[in-house]
Scaffold this motif. Structure first.
Motif, PDB file in Angstrom:
ATOM      1  N   PHE A 137       0.834  -1.193   0.000  1.00 57.00           N
ATOM      2  CA  PHE A 137       0.000   0.000   0.000  1.00 57.00           C
ATOM      3  C   PHE A 137       0.876   1.253   0.000  1.00 57.00           C
ATOM      4  N   PRO A 138       0.524   2.263  -0.822  1.00 54.44           N
ATOM      5  CA  PRO A 138       1.287   3.516  -0.828  1.00 54.44           C
ATOM      6  C   PRO A 138       1.231   4.179   0.544  1.00 54.44           C
ATOM      7  N   THR A 139       2.392   4.639   1.004  1.00 54.74           N
ATOM      8  CA  THR A 139       2.518   5.193   2.351  1.00 54.74           C
ATOM      9  C   THR A 139       3.413   6.428   2.333  1.00 54.74           C
ATOM     10  N   THR A 140       3.015   7.438   3.085  1.00 55.56           N
ATOM     11  CA  THR A 140       3.881   8.598   3.335  1.00 55.56           C
ATOM     12  C   THR A 140       4.271   8.527   4.799  1.00 55.56           C
ATOM     13  N   VAL A 141       5.569   8.577   5.062  1.00 56.44           N
ATOM     14  CA  VAL A 141       6.065   8.488   6.436  1.00 56.44           C
ATOM     15  C   VAL A 141       6.866   9.753   6.751  1.00 56.44           C
ATOM     16  N   SER A 142       6.720  10.253   7.977  1.00 52.09           N
ATOM     17  CA  SER A 142       7.474  11.432   8.395  1.00 52.09           C
ATOM     18  C   SER A 142       7.911  11.277   9.844  1.00 52.09           C
ATOM     19  N   GLY A 143       8.960  11.994  10.182  1.00 49.77           N
ATOM     20  CA  GLY A 143       9.495  11.950  11.533  1.00 49.77           C
ATOM     21  C   GLY A 143      10.865  12.604  11.588  1.00 49.77           C
ATOM     22  N   ILE A 144      11.614  12.259  12.605  1.00 45.69           N
ATOM     23  CA  ILE A 144      12.984  12.741  12.781  1.00 45.69           C
ATOM     24  C   ILE A 144      13.895  11.529  12.690  1.00 45.69           C
ATOM     25  N   ASP A 145      14.882  11.589  11.783  1.00 47.96           N
ATOM     26  CA  ASP A 145      15.762  10.435  11.606  1.00 47.96           C
ATOM     27  C   ASP A 145      16.870  10.398  12.654  1.00 47.96           C
ATOM     28  N   LYS A 146      17.733   9.390  12.566  1.00 43.68           N
ATOM     29  CA  LYS A 146      18.794   9.199  13.554  1.00 43.68           C
ATOM     30  C   LYS A 146      19.768  10.371  13.591  1.00 43.68           C
ATOM     31  N   ALA A 147      19.915  11.087  12.452  1.00 44.52           N
ATOM     32  CA  ALA A 147      20.794  12.261  12.382  1.00 44.52           C
ATOM     33  C   ALA A 147      20.129  13.519  12.947  1.00 44.52           C
ATOM     34  N   GLY A 148      18.863  13.407  13.381  1.00 47.75           N
ATOM     35  CA  GLY A 148      18.148  14.554  13.944  1.00 47.75           C
ATOM     36  C   GLY A 148      17.479  15.427  12.898  1.00 47.75           C
ATOM     37  N   GLU A 149      17.353  14.937  11.667  1.00 47.68           N
ATOM     38  CA  GLU A 149      16.753  15.714  10.592  1.00 47.68           C
ATOM     39  C   GLU A 149      15.314  15.277  10.334  1.00 47.68           C
ATOM     40  N   THR A 203      -1.847  -3.733  15.216  1.00 47.30           N
ATOM     41  CA  THR A 203      -0.948  -3.222  16.260  1.00 47.30           C
ATOM     42  C   THR A 203       0.416  -2.768  15.752  1.00 47.30           C
ATOM     43  N   GLY A 204       0.743  -3.062  14.489  1.00 49.34           N
ATOM     44  CA  GLY A 204       2.061  -2.684  13.999  1.00 49.34           C
ATOM     45  C   GLY A 204       2.172  -2.775  12.500  1.00 49.34           C
ATOM     46  N   LEU A 205       3.322  -2.320  11.991  1.00 46.79           N
ATOM     47  CA  LEU A 205       3.570  -2.363  10.559  1.00 46.79           C
ATOM     48  C   LEU A 205       5.071  -2.438  10.309  1.00 46.79           C
ATOM     49  N   TYR A 206       5.412  -2.776   9.070  1.00 49.53           N
ATOM     50  CA  TYR A 206       6.815  -2.855   8.671  1.00 49.53           C
ATOM     51  C   TYR A 206       6.938  -2.299   7.264  1.00 49.53           C
ATOM     52  N   LEU A 207       7.959  -1.477   7.042  1.00 44.21           N
ATOM     53  CA  LEU A 207       8.228  -0.898   5.732  1.00 44.21           C
ATOM     54  C   LEU A 207       9.725  -0.697   5.573  1.00 44.21           C
ATOM     55  N   LYS A 208      10.157  -0.406   4.358  1.00 47.66           N
ATOM     56  CA  LYS A 208      11.563  -0.123   4.081  1.00 47.66           C
ATOM     57  C   LYS A 208      11.676   1.297   3.568  1.00 47.66           C
ATOM     58  N   MET A 209      12.708   2.006   4.056  1.00 47.41           N
ATOM     59  CA  MET A 209      12.913   3.391   3.654  1.00 47.41           C
ATOM     60  C   MET A 209      14.395   3.743   3.734  1.00 47.41           C
ATOM     61  N   PRO A 210      14.812   4.840   3.108  1.00 48.34           N
ATOM     62  CA  PRO A 210      16.230   5.191   3.072  1.00 48.34           C
ATOM     63  C   PRO A 210      16.746   5.941   4.309  1.00 48.34           C
ATOM     64  N   ARG A 211      15.970   6.021   5.368  1.00 51.92           N
ATOM     65  CA  ARG A 211      16.381   6.724   6.586  1.00 51.92           C
ATOM     66  C   ARG A 211      16.392   5.763   7.768  1.00 51.92           C
ATOM     67  N   GLN A 212      17.381   5.932   8.651  1.00 50.27           N
ATOM     68  CA  GLN A 212      17.438   5.134   9.879  1.00 50.27           C
ATOM     69  C   GLN A 212      16.809   5.927  11.009  1.00 50.27           C
ATOM     70  N   LEU A 213      16.049   5.244  11.858  1.00 53.01           N
ATOM     71  CA  LEU A 213      15.420   5.883  13.013  1.00 53.01           C
ATOM     72  C   LEU A 213      15.933   5.271  14.300  1.00 53.01           C
ATOM     73  N   GLU A 214      15.920   6.063  15.343  1.00 55.42           N
ATOM     74  CA  GLU A 214      16.270   5.584  16.679  1.00 55.42           C
ATOM     75  C   GLU A 214      15.095   4.795  17.244  1.00 55.42           C
ATOM     76  N   GLN A 215      15.389   3.750  17.985  1.00 44.32           N
ATOM     77  CA  GLN A 215      14.349   3.010  18.677  1.00 44.32           C
ATOM     78  C   GLN A 215      13.622   3.960  19.616  1.00 44.32           C
ATOM     79  N   GLY A 216      12.301   3.920  19.600  1.00 43.82           N
ATOM     80  CA  GLY A 216      11.495   4.774  20.466  1.00 43.82           C
ATOM     81  C   GLY A 216      11.099   6.102  19.851  1.00 43.82           C
ATOM     82  N   SER A 217      11.625   6.445  18.674  1.00 45.10           N
ATOM     83  CA  SER A 217      11.259   7.717  18.058  1.00 45.10           C
ATOM     84  C   SER A 217       9.851   7.645  17.462  1.00 45.10           C
TER      85      SER A 217
END
Length: 125
Positions: free
Chosen positions: A14-26, A40-54
């Motif tokens: 399914f097409p998804t738009t994801v936003s947040g703050i990445d591991k670099a703080g951007e 209760t959850g989902l899994y996707l692949k993206m070019p940004r790494q996130l911190e656990q808990g963000s």
């Protein structure tokens, strides 16, 4: 292989738009597709790494064709960010809140809140 998850998952791209703050703080906002989703959850692949808990916010459009279908605005927490062979990151997200709408939804980059785009969408905030 025996499935150990407590909730069944739907594996559709399914097409998804994801936003947040990445591991670099951007701040980031990008389009991708889901690998799978449950209540209760989902899994996707993206070019940004996130911190656990963000915190992450997502708009998932449940449409298989060109016309908009139902969409859901999701707030979630990153459980893990797994390195992938294609230089992307596999993101596991626990869903903390969601709002279901009809028509497509988008996010407002100023406050990351969903805004109406289609016929009947509802904001998370």
């Amino acid at each position: 292989m025996l499935e150990r998850r407590g909730k069944p998952r739907v594996s559709e791209p399914f097409p998804t738009t994801v936003s947040g703050i990445d591991k670099a703080g951007e701040f980031f906002r990008l389009d991708c597709v889901l690998d799978n989703i449950s209540s209760t959850g989902l899994y996707l692949k993206m070019p940004r790494q996130l911190e656990q808990g963000s915190e992450v916010r997502l708009i998932v459009n449940f449409s298989a064709g060109p016309s908009p279908g139902a969409a859901v605005a999701i707030r979630g927490v990153a459980l893990r960010s797994d390195p992938q062979a294609d230089k992307k990151w596999g993101l596991a997200v626990a869903i903390t809140d969601y709002t279901l709408g009809l028509g497509s939804m988008s996010t407002d980059p100023e406050n990351q809140a969903p805004v109406e785009v289609g016929s009947a969408s509802y904001a998370v905030d």
